[in-house]
Scaffold this motif. Sequence first.
Motif, PDB file in Angstrom:
ATOM      1  N   ALA A 121       0.857  -1.178   0.000  1.00 13.19           N
ATOM      2  CA  ALA A 121       0.000   0.000   0.000  1.00 13.19           C
ATOM      3  C   ALA A 121       0.900   1.236   0.000  1.00 13.19           C
ATOM      4  N   GLU A 122       0.661   2.108  -0.968  1.00 15.99           N
ATOM      5  CA  GLU A 122       1.446   3.339  -1.072  1.00 15.99           C
ATOM      6  C   GLU A 122       1.000   4.327   0.001  1.00 15.99           C
ATOM      7  N   ILE A 123       1.970   4.924   0.688  1.00 17.12           N
ATOM      8  CA  ILE A 123       1.696   5.913   1.739  1.00 17.12           C
ATOM      9  C   ILE A 123       1.661   7.291   1.087  1.00 17.12           C
ATOM     10  N   VAL A 124       0.481   7.911   1.100  1.00 13.76           N
ATOM     11  CA  VAL A 124       0.293   9.198   0.436  1.00 13.76           C
ATOM     12  C   VAL A 124       0.041  10.263   1.505  1.00 13.76           C
ATOM     13  N   PRO A 125       0.871  11.319   1.583  1.00 14.08           N
ATOM     14  CA  PRO A 125       0.622  12.403   2.551  1.00 14.08           C
ATOM     15  C   PRO A 125      -0.500  13.306   2.071  1.00 14.08           C
ATOM     16  N   GLY A 126      -1.066  14.081   3.015  1.00 13.78           N
ATOM     17  CA  GLY A 126      -2.155  14.973   2.652  1.00 13.78           C
ATOM     18  C   GLY A 126      -2.660  15.744   3.849  1.00 13.78           C
ATOM     19  N   PRO A 127      -3.934  16.144   3.824  1.00 13.01           N
ATOM     20  CA  PRO A 127      -4.483  16.974   4.907  1.00 13.01           C
ATOM     21  C   PRO A 127      -4.398  16.328   6.285  1.00 13.01           C
ATOM     22  N   ARG A 128      -4.443  15.003   6.345  1.00 12.06           N
ATOM     23  CA  ARG A 128      -4.397  14.343   7.646  1.00 12.06           C
ATOM     24  C   ARG A 128      -2.966  14.165   8.154  1.00 12.06           C
ATOM     25  N   GLY A 129      -1.992  14.603   7.371  1.00 14.00           N
ATOM     26  CA  GLY A 129      -0.614  14.500   7.826  1.00 14.00           C
ATOM     27  C   GLY A 129       0.231  13.658   6.902  1.00 14.00           C
ATOM     28  N   ALA A 130       1.282  13.056   7.475  1.00 10.21           N
ATOM     29  CA  ALA A 130       2.215  12.254   6.677  1.00 10.21           C
ATOM     30  C   ALA A 130       1.550  11.017   6.096  1.00 10.21           C
ATOM     31  N   VAL A 131       0.503  10.533   6.741  1.00 16.98           N
ATOM     32  CA  VAL A 131      -0.246   9.366   6.241  1.00 16.98           C
ATOM     33  C   VAL A 131      -1.688   9.798   6.064  1.00 16.98           C
ATOM     34  N   ASP A 132      -1.990  10.302   4.877  1.00 20.30           N
ATOM     35  CA  ASP A 132      -3.357  10.732   4.593  1.00 20.30           C
ATOM     36  C   ASP A 132      -4.148   9.643   3.885  1.00 20.30           C
ATOM     37  N   GLN A 133      -3.455   8.838   3.046  1.00 20.44           N
ATOM     38  CA  GLN A 133      -4.109   7.755   2.322  1.00 20.44           C
ATOM     39  C   GLN A 133      -3.170   6.554   2.257  1.00 20.44           C
ATOM     40  N   LEU A 134      -3.768   5.378   2.185  1.00 22.01           N
ATOM     41  CA  LEU A 134      -3.057   4.132   1.922  1.00 22.01           C
ATOM     42  C   LEU A 134      -3.665   3.525   0.672  1.00 22.01           C
ATOM     43  N   VAL A 135      -2.924   3.577  -0.424  1.00 22.64           N
ATOM     44  CA  VAL A 135      -3.427   3.134  -1.731  1.00 22.64           C
ATOM     45  C   VAL A 135      -2.816   1.776  -2.046  1.00 22.64           C
ATOM     46  N   PRO A 136      -3.617   0.710  -2.111  1.00 21.22           N
ATOM     47  CA  PRO A 136      -3.054  -0.626  -2.363  1.00 21.22           C
ATOM     48  C   PRO A 136      -2.617  -0.798  -3.807  1.00 21.22           C
ATOM     49  N   HIS A 137      -1.556  -1.588  -4.001  1.00 15.88           N
ATOM     50  CA  HIS A 137      -1.052  -1.966  -5.320  1.00 15.88           C
ATOM     51  C   HIS A 137      -0.973  -3.481  -5.390  1.00 15.88           C
ATOM     52  N   HIS A 138      -1.437  -4.046  -6.505  1.00 18.81           N
ATOM     53  CA  HIS A 138      -1.444  -5.500  -6.657  1.00 18.81           C
ATOM     54  C   HIS A 138      -0.013  -6.042  -6.583  1.00 18.81           C
ATOM     55  N   PRO A 139       0.200  -7.145  -5.857  1.00 13.31           N
ATOM     56  CA  PRO A 139       1.563  -7.680  -5.711  1.00 13.31           C
ATOM     57  C   PRO A 139       2.257  -7.989  -7.031  1.00 13.31           C
ATOM     58  N   SER A 140       1.499  -8.342  -8.071  1.00 12.30           N
ATOM     59  CA  SER A 140       2.123  -8.628  -9.359  1.00 12.30           C
ATOM     60  C   SER A 140       2.647  -7.380 -10.042  1.00 12.30           C
ATOM     61  N   CYS A 141       2.255  -6.207  -9.547  1.00 14.45           N
ATOM     62  CA  CYS A 141       2.669  -4.940 -10.150  1.00 14.45           C
ATOM     63  C   CYS A 141       3.751  -4.233  -9.352  1.00 14.45           C
ATOM     64  N   VAL A 142       4.299  -4.894  -8.337  1.00 16.21           N
ATOM     65  CA  VAL A 142       5.308  -4.272  -7.474  1.00 16.21           C
ATOM     66  C   VAL A 142       6.539  -5.179  -7.440  1.00 16.21           C
ATOM     67  N   THR A 143       7.707  -4.567  -7.625  1.00 17.18           N
ATOM     68  CA  THR A 143       8.977  -5.289  -7.567  1.00 17.18           C
ATOM     69  C   THR A 143       9.913  -4.595  -6.594  1.00 17.18           C
ATOM     70  N   PRO A 144      10.143  -5.175  -5.416  1.00 14.88           N
ATOM     71  CA  PRO A 144      11.112  -4.574  -4.481  1.00 14.88           C
ATOM     72  C   PRO A 144      12.540  -4.885  -4.936  1.00 14.88           C
ATOM     73  N   ARG A 145      13.458  -3.995  -4.621  1.00 16.36           N
ATOM     74  CA  ARG A 145      14.868  -4.218  -4.969  1.00 16.36           C
ATOM     75  C   ARG A 145      15.747  -3.423  -4.004  1.00 16.36           C
ATOM     76  N   TRP A 146      16.958  -3.948  -3.837  1.00 16.40           N
ATOM     77  CA  TRP A 146      17.961  -3.267  -3.033  1.00 16.40           C
ATOM     78  C   TRP A 146      18.705  -2.252  -3.893  1.00 16.40           C
ATOM     79  N   SER A 147      19.043  -1.118  -3.317  1.00 18.86           N
ATOM     80  CA  SER A 147      19.915  -0.159  -3.987  1.00 18.86           C
ATOM     81  C   SER A 147      21.362  -0.534  -3.673  1.00 18.86           C
ATOM     82  N   ARG A 148      22.142  -0.835  -4.700  1.00 16.70           N
ATOM     83  CA  ARG A 148      23.522  -1.268  -4.478  1.00 16.70           C
ATOM     84  C   ARG A 148      24.393  -0.143  -3.931  1.00 16.70           C
ATOM     85  N   SER A 149      24.024   1.088  -4.227  1.00 13.86           N
ATOM     86  CA  SER A 149      24.859   2.208  -3.791  1.00 13.86           C
ATOM     87  C   SER A 149      24.575   2.616  -2.344  1.00 13.86           C
TER      88      SER A 149
END
Length: 428
Positions: A121-149
């Motif tokens: 779920a994407e954390i979207v800031p807004g009127p309610r503060g740093a966490v105004d919305q939680l927008v879900p994303h389908h697991p097949s559409c998300v790829t986590p990765r480490w930053s080598r740098s």
Amino acid sequence: MSWLQRMFGQDGQQEERPRDPADDYWYSSLEGAVAATSGMLVTTDAALQLPVVLDCEKVLSETVCSLPIKVFRRLPNGGREEADGHPLTDLFAFRPNGFQTSWEFFGQMTWWLAWYRNAYAEIVPGPRGAVDQLVPHHPSCVTPRWSRSTGEVWYDVIDLRTGQRKTLHASEMLHLRALPFSADGLTGVPVTKTSGNIIGAALAVHAYGARFFKNDGQSGGLLEAPPGTFKATVDRDNWLSAWRRARTGSSQHKDAMLEHGIKYNRAQLDNQKGQFLETRNALNEELARIWRVPQHKVGILGKATNNNIEQQAIEFVTDTILPILVLWERKINADLILRPDVYFAEFNVAGLLRGDLESRYKAFFQGRQGGWLSINDIRRMENMNPIPNGDDYLQPLNMAPAGTKPPAAHAPRAALPEDLGLAVSLPQ
């Protein structure tokens, strides 16, 4: 040859695959499929055709999304109080985003967590503060990765709402992952990878039963032709095709005639000897074990009794639901609450632990007499409003800290006439 050349051919044109009806390639969906040893391709859509799989997913997701979650403030004395003014309180109670209720959001995320062992779920800031919305994303559409740098975690996301690709930092993503983890520790391993063979075997049994009853519970047979009946293979094939047309589909129960001295020997299938029902039931129990769901929760009542179902319901909360709730709480406290030393979120599972009315009231009575429950504590657990002076706790007279002097005994009062129910005549 590169994969692009293999796909489209050396000259850039797509290679033509022979459309052989015997080739299983044309009868399966390759997207997200896992080949099982049973020969079945295990996909999400195919697995959900199994009633036990669907029930397990629904039981887990609907149980979690039905539980109230609240934000509490830690008190200096070690206690806590509800933080009604915290922004997450409003977000959890009503709308985590612009298109879902809290029931839908927690249900969808838990569904993905149970199947893909990942939920985003994407954390979207807004009127309610740093966490105004939680927008879900389908697991097949998300790829986590480490930053080598930098060694940080980033998420490559395809937003299905807009069709755009974007990259989010770990601080912008609420990521729930369940055991077992992948080698890099960033994702949970989906059920299709860890239990594909069990699901594939259940799909094979399910498909066999469907085909069997599609043919009116009848199997094929063996046609025995005298030598020399057909002069060429094509004659035999044409005759056999005509025979099948006359015996299948809408012509299944029509009369048929055998020519040229051909004999028909029916193949006899005995599902009882093949233990079809036993195999299906055993596979259903194995499917329920994948999600650690009690069998009575998914309609398997062969071994259920009135006495053990209540105990299994308690074990369902402690062994199945509790780990999911703890995962939710830890991720919320770590990723969504800015001051976890002051605030924390917690699910209320009291409603799931309720027994029958008599057992519940006996437990309340013991808690009240023992001094660890007040009237308002009990009323809150029963979803009742508090009453004035209902926060007082009783202290049993026969219990005191060790080494303390017991309270002095009072001399019994002499019985008065009104205590005995006698009328008292007052002087005129």
